[in-house]
Structures are given as structure tokens and as C-alpha cells.
Write an enzyme that holds these catalytic residues in place. Structure first.
Site, PDB file in Angstrom:
ATOM      1  N   GLY A 122      10.418   7.760  -6.235  1.00  0.00           N
ATOM      2  CA  GLY A 122       9.906   9.107  -5.939  1.00  0.00           C
ATOM      3  C   GLY A 122       9.207   9.184  -4.590  1.00  0.00           C
ATOM      4  CB  THR A 128       3.872   4.124  -7.254  1.00  0.00           C
ATOM      5  OG1 THR A 128       4.717   5.080  -6.629  1.00  0.00           O
ATOM      6  CG2 THR A 128       4.705   3.250  -8.162  1.00  0.00           C
ATOM      7  CE1 TYR A 160      -7.102   2.766  -0.408  1.00  0.00           C
ATOM      8  CE2 TYR A 160      -4.750   3.172  -0.087  1.00  0.00           C
ATOM      9  CZ  TYR A 160      -5.775   2.425  -0.631  1.00  0.00           C
ATOM     10  OH  TYR A 160      -5.479   1.313  -1.365  1.00  0.00           O
ATOM     11  CB  CYS A 202     -23.740   4.536 -14.192  1.00  0.00           C
ATOM     12  SG  CYS A 202     -22.442   5.789 -14.215  1.00  0.00           S
ATOM     13  CB  CYS A 234     -20.214   3.323 -20.289  1.00  0.00           C
ATOM     14  SG  CYS A 234     -19.193   4.582 -19.501  1.00  0.00           S
ATOM     15  CG  ASP A 292      -8.291   4.304  -4.192  1.00  0.00           C
ATOM     16  OD1 ASP A 292      -9.516   4.279  -4.489  1.00  0.00           O
ATOM     17  OD2 ASP A 292      -7.446   3.581  -4.742  1.00  0.00           O
ATOM     18  CD  GLU A 314      -2.992  -0.722  -0.098  1.00  0.00           C
ATOM     19  OE1 GLU A 314      -3.071   0.423  -0.564  1.00  0.00           O
ATOM     20  OE2 GLU A 314      -3.597  -1.696  -0.598  1.00  0.00           O
TER      21      GLU A 314
HETATM   22  S1  SF4 Z   1     -19.559   3.222 -13.569  1.00  0.00           S
HETATM   23 FE1  SF4 Z   1     -20.629   4.536 -15.017  1.00  0.00          FE
HETATM   24  S2  SF4 Z   1     -19.036   5.835 -15.862  1.00  0.00           S
HETATM   25 FE2  SF4 Z   1     -18.012   4.155 -14.846  1.00  0.00          FE
HETATM   26  S3  SF4 Z   1     -17.681   2.666 -16.479  1.00  0.00           S
HETATM   27 FE3  SF4 Z   1     -19.605   2.144 -15.486  1.00  0.00          FE
HETATM   28  S4  SF4 Z   1     -21.162   3.180 -16.673  1.00  0.00           S
HETATM   29 FE4  SF4 Z   1     -19.226   4.098 -17.212  1.00  0.00          FE
END
Ligand code: SF4
Length: 351
Positions: free
Chosen positions: A78, A40, A117, A205, A196, A135, A34
Site C-alpha cells: 500500500g 505499516t 520523523y 504519568c 499501567c 511519531d 523506516e
Molecule cells: S505511560 Fe502512563 S498511560 Fe502509558 S502505560 Fe505508562 S502509566 Fe499507562
């Protein structure tokens, strides 16, 4: 939101990369991975993880290591404060916790270099505790899927995303859920041009439905980048050269570079050799410029460094020209010192 968690876990089991730190419950190795993976990419971090895990198989081995050895092994990665913090925390675990990695989120959070995180990642991956990781990948997935427009770099935004992430987490499988959402952000819901059409979350989404993928997540502040102009003085006399150990309060603390004159703009050969700074540095000593310096551009997260390396042959020993933090060394021993990536690139180019 069981559906969200179920979908990403299912996706994860089908698509996850096989990474060595995922095949262990050893908190030390998970912590190591982590810290290396902060800022990185996995492809770059992998070799470092394997090197560290081999050289220091347990936290006690790391705690007992020499500072210079740890820094040398970290060279090229780094953000060197990560290596210093890692080493300091290893000593605390070795002494205060008798080599046993703390298993409570609140205790893990006390370790140097460990933020919210990382503490959540270790607590869940190693000890299966219910703490959601947030994150950059998680911010992106949540802001897009749930249409959250609060800036991710604001206090309000952080609270909102942490709250939602902890509501969404699968309480029976927190490690799996956390791995899944991070991997989903890294591979499927990528920053630019995610596909998507194949995404299992596309029916729920917000960003996909509203065509707002490129706008989310929102950041309030733009990172300011500072330009700096470094004139490195690479001194030579017979078989000797000099390095300078960098101090606190600037980049590359504790690493070695060459004696440096920093100017407020890039100077050509004539301008530099006539400048007051150079005359003060060389202090009347006899020298020749061995080669016309080439300019190097080196980009850090908040700084752009324009560096020139002046190879200077001195007629006599140069000890008196050096700052207190410098060391005179044999040129052939340069590779033994931990240096920033910029210096490493320069040394490689001279071979
Ligand atoms: S979560 Fe939404 S924006 Fe992300 S890949 Fe899936 S459909 Fe696309």
C-alpha cells in the site's frame, strides 16, 4: 528529565523486540526499514524489508533497478508513493552523493519521501546525531505522561511535542533513547488498554493519575472517508485480457488495474448493464457476462472502495474499447504486473 529517559531506556533493554534493522548502522538499511514501516505494522513490513534488503543490498543496487521491479516487489504494502519516492531518492544518493548516504539531518531531509520523523530516525540510528523522533507512538507517550492536551495534528501541537521531545532526549545516547521511546509506545503505552500497573512511568504519568488514558492524545480533525464504487471490466478474448495503468492525481499511481467505470453508487447487474456508462464503454461490441460479479469492500485510510469485477467474454478482439493507458496482455501473464492489493485479492480468489 533524566529520569524519564533513564526509565524508558532501562525498560527498552529488558523488553525490546529483536528486529533486523536494529542490528545495523547502515543508513541505507535503516532508511529502507523506516520507509517500509511508515503506515505499516512491523509484522507486515518485516517480510518486505527482508525482500528489499536481499534484492537490493546497497543503495546503488536499488538506484539501478527497473521501476516496474521496485513496484512489483512493493505490491501489497500500500501507499505506493513510498516506493516511488524510495526509488527516486536512491538515484539521487547514487548520483549526487556517489552512493554515500548523507549523514547530516538537513541533507537527509532533502530526500524525497523523507519528513521530519524519518530524517531524525536515520540521523540518530545510523549516525548517533541528537535529533528526537516524534511519531504516533511518541505523541501518545508524551501526551499521556506529561498531560499535553494540545492537538497532535495542529501546528502548535507539533511544535510543542518536538520541543519537549528534544528536551527529553539523552544527548549521550540519542539512538538508544529514540528507539526506546518508540518501542515503549508500541508495546507498553499502547493506544488501547495499556497495562499501567506494570509501567515504569506510572508514578510520574499524568493520564494514569487522572484516569484520562483513553482521552490522550487529542486529535483536532476527524479523517473524512470517501466512499467510491468501482466497476472493473475484466475483458477476455481467447487467451487475452487487458490491464490499465493508473495515472497521477488518484490512488495507486503507476500500478495496474482493470479498465474501470466508476459510478456514484453500487449498481446491480441489471442497472449496470443498462447504464449509459456501460453502453458507451462496450460500444455495440458482442459480449457475454461470464459470471455474476461479487462485491468487494476495500478500506484505505481516506477511502472506502466498493468494487465489482465484471468478467466479460468478447466475441471479437477488444482493443478498440480500451483507453490509451491500457495494455492487452496474455491472461496467464497477469501476475507479472504490479497491482493494488484489491486486484491481487480478486485474482487470488479466482484461482
Ligand atoms: S505511560 Fe502512563 S498511560 Fe502509558 S502505560 Fe505508562 S502509566 Fe499507562
Amino acid at each position: 528529565m533524566k529520569k524519564f529517559s533513564e526509565k524508558i531506556i532501562y525498560w527498552y533493554q529488558e523488553n525490546k523486540r529483536d528486529l533486523p534493522w536494529r542490528n545495523t548502522k547502515d543508513a541505507y538499511l535503516i532508511w529502507l526499514s523506516e520507509i517500509i514501516l511508515q503506515q505499516t505494522r512491523v509484522e507486515q513490513g518485516m517480510a518486505y524489508y527482508l525482500k528489499f534488503a536481499k534484492e537490493f543490498p546497497t543503495v546503488k543496487h536499488l538506484a539501478a533497478a527497473d521501476d516496474e521491479k521496485v513496484m512489483k516487489l512493493w505490491q501489497g504494502l500500500g501507499y505506493y508513493s513510498r516506493a516511488r519516492n524510495l526509488h527516486a531518492a536512491a538515484k539521487v544518493i547514487s548520483e549526487k552523493h556517489k552512493g554515500k548516504f548523507p549523514n547530516e539531518h538537513s541533507d537527509i531531509l532533502l530526500l524525497k519521501g523523507v519528513g521530519e520523523y524519518t530524517a531524525a530516525a536515520i540521523a540518530s540510528f545510523a549516525f548517533n546525531k541528537v535529533h528526537a523522533v516524534v511519531d504516533g507512538n511518541v505523541y501518545r507517550v508524551l501526551s499521556r505522561v506529561f498531560g499535553i492536551e494540545t492537538p497532535i495534528d495542529s501546528t502548535e501541537g507539533k511544535k510543542e511535542f518536538y520541543k519537549l521531545a528534544n528536551e527529553l532526549i539523552d544527548k549521550k545516547n540519542p539512538a538508544l533513547h529514540n528507539q526506546a521511546i518508540m518501542e515503549f509506545g508500541a508495546i507498553q503505552c499502547k493506544p488501547v488498554s495499556p497495562d499501567c500497573s506494570v509501567c515504569p512511568l506510572n508514578t510520574m504519568c499524568f493520564a494514569y493519575a487522572k484516569k484520562r488514558i483513553t482521552e490522550l492524545p487529542i486529535k483536532a480533525k476527524k479523517t473524512k472517508v470517501r466512499c467510491r464504487y468501482f466497476n472493473y471490466i475484466v475483458l477476455h478474448h481467447k487467451t487475452l485480457t487487458a490491464l490499465n495503468k493508473r495515472g497521477e492525481g488518484d490512488i495507486w499511481n503507476s500500478l495496474y488495474d482493470f479498465p474501470l467505470i466508476e459510478t456514484n453508487k453500487e449498481l446491480g447487474e441489471d442497472q449496470f448493464l443498462k447504464s449509459k456508462d456501460w453502453k458507451n464503454f462496450i460500444d455495440g461490441a458482442q459480449y457475454t457476462v461470464k459470471s455474476i460479479p461479487v462485491s468487494y469492500k476495500h478500506i484505505l485510510s481516506h477511502q472506502k472502495i466498493y468494487a465489482r469485477f465484471w468478467e466479460i467474454e468478447c466475441a471479437k478482439p477488444f482493443d478498440k474499447l480500451l483507453p490509451e493507458t491500457a495494455v492487452v496482455i496474455k491472461t496467464k501473464e497477469l501476475h507479472q504486473y504490479a497491482v493494488p492489493r484489491l486486484i491481487d485479492i480478486y485474482l487470488e480468489s479466482r484461482k
